[in-house]
Design a protein around this motif. Sequence first.
Motif, mmCIF file in Angstrom:
data_model
loop_
_atom_site.group_PDB
_atom_site.id
_atom_site.type_symbol
_atom_site.label_atom_id
_atom_site.label_comp_id
_atom_site.label_asym_id
_atom_site.label_seq_id
_atom_site.Cartn_x
_atom_site.Cartn_y
_atom_site.Cartn_z
ATOM 1 N N ALA A 198 36.276 34.625 48.665
ATOM 2 C CA ALA A 198 36.055 35.251 47.363
ATOM 3 C C ALA A 198 36.983 36.433 47.220
ATOM 4 C CB ALA A 198 34.604 35.705 47.251
ATOM 5 N N GLN A 199 37.562 36.572 46.033
ATOM 6 C CA GLN A 199 38.470 37.687 45.750
ATOM 7 C C GLN A 199 37.794 38.596 44.721
ATOM 8 O OE1 GLN A 199 42.512 36.300 45.427
ATOM 9 N NE2 GLN A 199 43.127 38.125 44.302
ATOM 10 N N ILE A 200 37.622 39.860 45.072
ATOM 11 C CA ILE A 200 36.878 40.785 44.220
ATOM 12 C C ILE A 200 37.802 41.893 43.728
ATOM 13 C CG2 ILE A 200 34.880 42.346 44.139
ATOM 14 C CD1 ILE A 200 33.760 40.748 46.565
ATOM 15 N N GLY A 201 37.930 42.022 42.408
ATOM 16 C CA GLY A 201 38.774 43.058 41.822
ATOM 17 C C GLY A 201 38.133 44.433 41.991
ATOM 18 N N VAL A 202 38.946 45.434 42.320
ATOM 19 C CA VAL A 202 38.401 46.780 42.554
ATOM 20 C C VAL A 202 39.181 47.846 41.775
ATOM 21 C CG1 VAL A 202 37.455 46.287 44.839
ATOM 22 C CG2 VAL A 202 39.838 47.036 44.634
ATOM 23 N N GLY A 203 40.121 47.452 40.931
ATOM 24 C CA GLY A 203 40.972 48.443 40.255
ATOM 25 C C GLY A 203 42.151 48.808 41.146
ATOM 26 N N GLU A 204 43.118 49.506 40.577
ATOM 27 C CA GLU A 204 44.345 49.811 41.326
ATOM 28 C C GLU A 204 44.103 50.875 42.407
ATOM 29 O OE1 GLU A 204 47.348 48.497 41.286
ATOM 30 O OE2 GLU A 204 46.821 47.045 39.733
ATOM 31 N N ILE A 205 44.475 50.561 43.625
ATOM 32 C CA ILE A 205 44.394 51.510 44.737
ATOM 33 C C ILE A 205 45.815 51.732 45.252
ATOM 34 C CG2 ILE A 205 43.404 51.993 47.017
ATOM 35 C CD1 ILE A 205 41.214 51.576 44.947
ATOM 36 N N ASP A 206 46.195 52.996 45.378
ATOM 37 C CA ASP A 206 47.574 53.302 45.764
ATOM 38 C C ASP A 206 47.789 53.225 47.277
ATOM 39 O OD1 ASP A 206 48.119 53.755 43.134
ATOM 40 O OD2 ASP A 206 47.690 55.909 43.258
ATOM 41 N N ALA A 207 49.023 52.959 47.644
ATOM 42 C CA ALA A 207 49.409 52.909 49.058
ATOM 43 C C ALA A 207 49.451 54.318 49.646
ATOM 44 C CB ALA A 207 50.783 52.265 49.183
ATOM 45 N N GLY A 208 49.466 54.384 50.970
ATOM 46 C CA GLY A 208 49.700 55.649 51.657
ATOM 47 C C GLY A 208 48.446 56.398 52.030
ATOM 48 N N ARG A 209 47.293 55.778 51.894
ATOM 49 C CA ARG A 209 46.056 56.461 52.273
ATOM 50 C C ARG A 209 45.261 55.593 53.246
ATOM 51 N NH1 ARG A 209 42.779 58.080 48.104
ATOM 52 N NH2 ARG A 209 44.280 58.019 46.413
ATOM 53 N N GLN A 210 44.175 56.161 53.741
ATOM 54 C CA GLN A 210 43.222 55.373 54.536
ATOM 55 C C GLN A 210 41.994 55.134 53.672
ATOM 56 O OE1 GLN A 210 42.221 57.112 58.338
ATOM 57 N NE2 GLN A 210 43.585 55.678 59.343
ATOM 58 N N ILE A 211 41.433 53.939 53.794
ATOM 59 C CA ILE A 211 40.257 53.614 52.981
ATOM 60 C C ILE A 211 39.169 52.989 53.842
ATOM 61 C CG2 ILE A 211 41.549 53.225 50.842
ATOM 62 C CD1 ILE A 211 41.219 50.147 51.512
ATOM 63 N N ALA A 212 37.989 52.892 53.235
ATOM 64 C CA ALA A 212 36.919 52.070 53.797
ATOM 65 C C ALA A 212 36.571 51.027 52.745
ATOM 66 C CB ALA A 212 35.702 52.930 54.112
ATOM 67 N N VAL A 213 36.357 49.799 53.183
ATOM 68 C CA VAL A 213 35.894 48.745 52.273
ATOM 69 C C VAL A 213 34.438 48.471 52.614
ATOM 70 C CG1 VAL A 213 36.120 46.307 51.664
ATOM 71 C CG2 VAL A 213 38.159 47.712 51.955
ATOM 72 N N CYS A 214 33.554 48.708 51.651
ATOM 73 C CA CYS A 214 32.118 48.539 51.900
ATOM 74 C C CYS A 214 31.571 47.393 51.059
ATOM 75 C CB CYS A 214 31.372 49.824 51.549
ATOM 76 S SG CYS A 214 31.875 51.214 52.578
ATOM 77 N N VAL A 215 30.774 46.549 51.683
ATOM 78 C CA VAL A 215 30.174 45.400 50.998
ATOM 79 C C VAL A 215 28.667 45.527 51.103
ATOM 80 C CG1 VAL A 215 30.093 42.884 50.859
ATOM 81 C CG2 VAL A 215 32.131 44.010 51.764
ATOM 82 N N GLU A 216 27.991 45.448 49.958
ATOM 83 C CA GLU A 216 26.528 45.569 49.963
ATOM 84 C C GLU A 216 25.918 44.314 49.381
ATOM 85 O OE1 GLU A 216 25.092 49.297 48.481
ATOM 86 O OE2 GLU A 216 23.126 48.418 47.974
ATOM 87 N N ASN A 217 24.878 43.820 50.033
ATOM 88 C CA ASN A 217 24.178 42.624 49.558
ATOM 89 C C ASN A 217 23.158 43.046 48.503
ATOM 90 O OD1 ASN A 217 22.744 40.302 49.147
ATOM 91 N ND2 ASN A 217 22.393 39.852 51.337
ATOM 92 N N ARG A 218 23.410 42.649 47.262
ATOM 93 C CA ARG A 218 22.511 43.016 46.168
ATOM 94 C C ARG A 218 21.524 41.892 45.842
ATOM 95 N NH1 ARG A 218 24.291 47.209 42.729
ATOM 96 N NH2 ARG A 218 25.075 48.847 44.074
#
Lengths: 224, 479
Positions: free
Chosen positions: A109-129
């Motif tokens: 599954a591919q989930i759109g999240v809006g534009e995120i810029d390069a050069g940073r560190q992120i966390a990707v969080c998935v919650e079961n709703r």
Amino acid sequence: MRDRPHLTLVAVVALGLVVLLVVGLTDRRDEAFTLGVRPGGVAAELRSGDRACQERIDVPEDFSSVELQLGTYRRPGSPLELTVQDATAAGAELGRGSLHAGYPDVSRAQIGVGEIDAGRQIAVCVENRGTRKVAIYGNAGIAAPFSTLRVRRRTVDADLTLVFHRSGERSLVAELPDAFAHAELFKAPWVGAWTFWLLGLGVVALVPLVLVLAVRALRRDLGA
Amino acid sequence: MRKRVPAPLGWLLVAVGLLGLAWAILNPAWQAPDENSHFAYLQSLGERFDLPGDANRPFFSTEQAGAVAAVNSDQVAGVLETKPEWSEAAYRRWRRLEDGLPESARDDGGGPNPAAANPPLYYLYTSVAYRVAGGGDIFDRLLVARVVGLVWLLLVTVGVWLLVGELFGRDRTLQLGGAALAGLLPMITFISASVNPDGMLYAVWTFFLWLGVRALRRGLDLPTAAALTAVAGIGLVVKATSYALLPGLALVLGLGLWRLRDRAPRRLGEIVAVAALPLVATIGVWTVIARGLNRTVSGQLVGTNSTLDVKELASYLWQFYLPKLPFQAGFANAKDLPVYEIFLKQGWGGFGWLEVMYAKGVYAVLALFTAAVAVAAGVALWRTRRTIDFAIGAFFVLVVVALLAGVHWTDYHYVIGGNVNFMQGRYLFPLVGLGALALAKALTLVPAGWRATVVAAGMGLLVVLQLYGLGLVLQRYYA
């Protein structure tokens, strides 16, 4: 007729290059980067309300959607909420998207999240709703050694299989500068992107030229 | 008088070297078959001056394990969905870790690994370059090891040039065509540009074929006998595959001595002694050392189960080369038609850990080309059947059969053991000289005035295949 062999060589290489160039221009993809984790099995199992966060992911390229491999235990998939946070689960929210219920078992599954810029560190969080449990595929914790997976706020010895996509597709030819920049990492220190431009020029232009010289020398040897 | 390198060969070698360099630099670290194991062997020898295989030591050194994890090598190997690490931040983190490692992080490996059973000669040779580059980081040393391995690719090209020249009367067009096939074949370039003893193996086998043919055509003399056994001996301490040279060696020496028995009976003893010396100096010395170290001389020779079911073996061989018949039991997980899927496809190009492939249609065209060359070579052979030297034919048959028997025997045991991942197309490359001879023979059917043009077109196609392969690698790992 004297020039026939080396003209043939040049023509064959030129024709091949045109074909490769056409393929390079028309083969368009939107993959930005991956976490580099092969989907070897279930890395996180989320029951209703559970949350899994893959933290401290380096972002080498801009992206706008995240792809996951999901398991639903042979029932329609539960709705998921995916957020992109700054560095860790506690960081500021950078983007958000959702996946509707009903997706099939062992699917991507591919989930759109809006534009995120390069050069940073992120966390990707998935919650079961939803109400039914969901499995997210990934591999052992060594798979992404600089990133950490936390499930229900506890560190887990596993990593999620995550693929990050751009909003638009790009051809391989358009990706060449980035590809060469990627290629210079984890090489001998003197190797830079310039090395690959130079090598590219060498194999595309110099190798055929040198082979033309080989054929010309052959003609001289034969006394033609 | 000083002999000069023929200009067509000289230019070809420049092109072969350039392409080899491109592969060596572009391909990510450890993304070639078993390169991680071969590098671990090399590092053990280069740092500890000791062979790997100690059960009490780890597979990788701390330095290699850290670099493998940082570049994401294990996750990427064979899996198209994953990519090597691209992040500059991750690279900087790894560099800080690397800079902080103690000297001991380089020499704490040396444990068991899949390459540990190999004889040491290739690794010894490469370890010299490894030591010279010792001041650099691990990727420096990996690149240097890859680049010095390109010498073997150049020698394969030279060896094929000599072999074709020996059999076709120094016909420069045929020599260039044959040598170009060997030197520009993308898969041979790719393997030779990685840390792997196979590149050296191909060179050794190619020179063995040339020297064997030379001895059979010109008669066995002291230098040729010594060179032939030296090359065979070197092969035996490069890889166990080279035991398949021994029947061919026995034939050439036996026939050569037999032919000399009347003309120069006194020389027989000299030749036997001179021929034995290189074998003693290579495999003899290694056998003594291996016994002293309590190691197997060639682990791969004794690593398979020796059970034999003739009917099952025949069925395996049939199904390798031909479609399965209705009454035959299939082998679990066996590929559709292994001769095509493995020998042909992987022979022309299967990069990375064999997962980076050309488009399917390309292999179909290459299969047609391969079949056309084989048929044309067969027709040309038939037309010249009265001039065939049957001793040379027997020599070639012995070498081919011995190699195929060895790889099939091993593969058969792997397959019946439930493991289908042993056989690879590159295992045929020691015979690349014979492939080049087949191409040269096929070219004799082309009118003389057109041969150079056909050779030029073939070289152009090989360059295009090389560029296509390099492009696939670029896309797979970096785009």
